[in-house]
Design a protein around this motif. Structure first.
Motif, PDB file in Angstrom:
ATOM      1  N   THR A  76      41.296  30.988  56.416  1.00 19.05           N
ATOM      2  CA  THR A  76      41.700  32.328  55.978  1.00 19.05           C
ATOM      3  C   THR A  76      43.222  32.451  56.021  1.00 19.05           C
ATOM      4  O   THR A  76      43.896  31.856  56.857  1.00 19.05           O
TER       5      THR A  76
ATOM      6  N   LYS B  42      41.881  36.555  54.517  1.00 20.79           N
ATOM      7  CA  LYS B  42      41.206  36.304  53.246  1.00 20.79           C
ATOM      8  C   LYS B  42      40.797  34.832  53.142  1.00 20.79           C
ATOM      9  O   LYS B  42      41.642  33.950  53.237  1.00 20.79           O
TER      10      LYS B  42
ATOM     11  N   THR C 232      39.915  31.288  51.788  1.00 23.10           N
ATOM     12  CA  THR C 232      40.377  30.510  50.637  1.00 23.10           C
ATOM     13  C   THR C 232      40.212  29.026  50.902  1.00 23.10           C
ATOM     14  O   THR C 232      40.157  28.583  52.055  1.00 23.10           O
TER      15      THR C 232
ATOM     16  N   THR D  22      49.054  36.274  51.129  1.00 22.34           N
ATOM     17  CA  THR D  22      48.099  37.290  51.629  1.00 22.34           C
ATOM     18  C   THR D  22      47.975  38.432  50.628  1.00 22.34           C
ATOM     19  O   THR D  22      46.879  38.902  50.315  1.00 22.34           O
TER      20      THR D  22
ATOM     21  N   SER E 150      44.683  39.415  48.239  1.00 24.42           N
ATOM     22  CA  SER E 150      44.076  40.726  48.490  1.00 24.42           C
ATOM     23  C   SER E 150      43.859  41.540  47.206  1.00 24.42           C
ATOM     24  O   SER E 150      43.090  42.495  47.179  1.00 24.42           O
TER      25      SER E 150
END
Length: 284
Positions: free
Chosen positions: A122, A126, A128, A279, A283
């Motif tokens: 993350t 998030k 990935t 980030t 998002s």
């Protein structure tokens, strides 16, 4: 480096005298790795301070090359990284002389089995998929294993419907593998096309240097293409281009800033600001 090297002899009243006769055997002890020289401006830098600045020279803003593990440590949220295909190693498909010996020596020196680390984690919370090339392993040249690991990472991102970020750094295709190396350009690009068909995000971050077959394939296929300041990005070498065109190229040619000015990349980002930007992009 010679920074702390003492002259063997000193001159007193026009007479050369051995330093050891005056000072004895005791010499200053400077631990290895305490100081490093900036490859751009040549300034001597205290290594601990440099690491705190993410290996960015405080004098000239040179972004000194990171290992793949260092890159992951400053990019992926702590404790969230899961590596893919860590044990995958290169074969010697063309029986190239001493290729096996060289890759084994590189693995021992760098602590990784090939020139890319792939995995999932993350960034700012998030999730990935990420692939990070490491210029310390044969200048991150792209052979069969590098191409296969990156392709598998892309396919994992596609299957799990996740974004993928690839940090590029490469001298190009690996000559010891010939056509097998060149095939990786098509293989990685094809995997990215399927990722794109699902409407998934692909971000590339170009780092110094990104050249050759890597530039000609997945490095420049990102939906968003970022770069670190001062990174060398190009396909053929500067000298080859000048000899072919029979003309002098601009001094800043093939720099990240030159590519930004001419619309080839989207943004040049300082290393200290890169995670925050990633980030934000993940998002949206």
């Amino acid at each position: 480096m010679g920074l702390f090297r003492k002259r063997k002899y000193i001159t007193v009243s026009n007479t050369e005298i051995n330093r050891d006769d005056i000072l004895g055997e005791q010499q200053p002890i400077i631990p290895d790795g305490m100081w490093v020289k900036c490859p751009k401006c040549g300034r001597i830098l205290y290594n601990k301070d440099l690491e705190e600045k993410l290996k960015v020279c405080g004098n000239c803003n040179a972004h000194i090359r990171l290992t793949a593990r260092e890159r992951i440590d400053i990019t992926i949220d702590k404790g969230s990284f899961v590596e893919f295909d860590a044990d995958m190693k290169s074969d010697n498909p063309l029986d190239f002389p001493e290729y096996d010996v060289k890759t084994a020596a590189m693995a021992k020196k760098t602590g990784i089995n090939e020139a890319v680390i792939t995995g999932m984690g993350t960034i700012g919370g998030k999730k990935t998929v990420i692939a990070v090339m490491d210029s310390h392993f044969m200048m991150a040249s792209m052979g069969s294993v590098v191409g296969e690991k990156i392709t598998r990472a892309i396919e994992t991102a596609t299957g799990k419907e996740l974004p993928i970020i690839i940090f590029t750094a490469s001298g190009g295709a690996r000559m010891q593998e010939g056509m097998f190396s060149l095939m990786q350009m098509a293989k990685t690009s094809s995997a990215l096309a399927k990722h794109d068909e699902k409407g998934l995000l692909y971000i590339t971050v170009l780092t110094d240097p990104t050249t050759g077959g890597v530039t000609a394939s997945f490095a420049m296929l990102g939906d968003i293409i970022l770069s670190e300041p001062g990174a060398l990005v190009g396909f053929a070498g500067r000298r080859v281009i000048q000899q072919t065109l029979k003309e002098q190229l601009p001094e800043e040619f093939q720099s990240a800033e030159f590519l930004l000015e001419h619309g080839f990349i989207d943004k040049v980002v300082d290393r200290s600001k890169l995670k925050d930007l990633l980030t934000q992009l993940l998002s949206n």
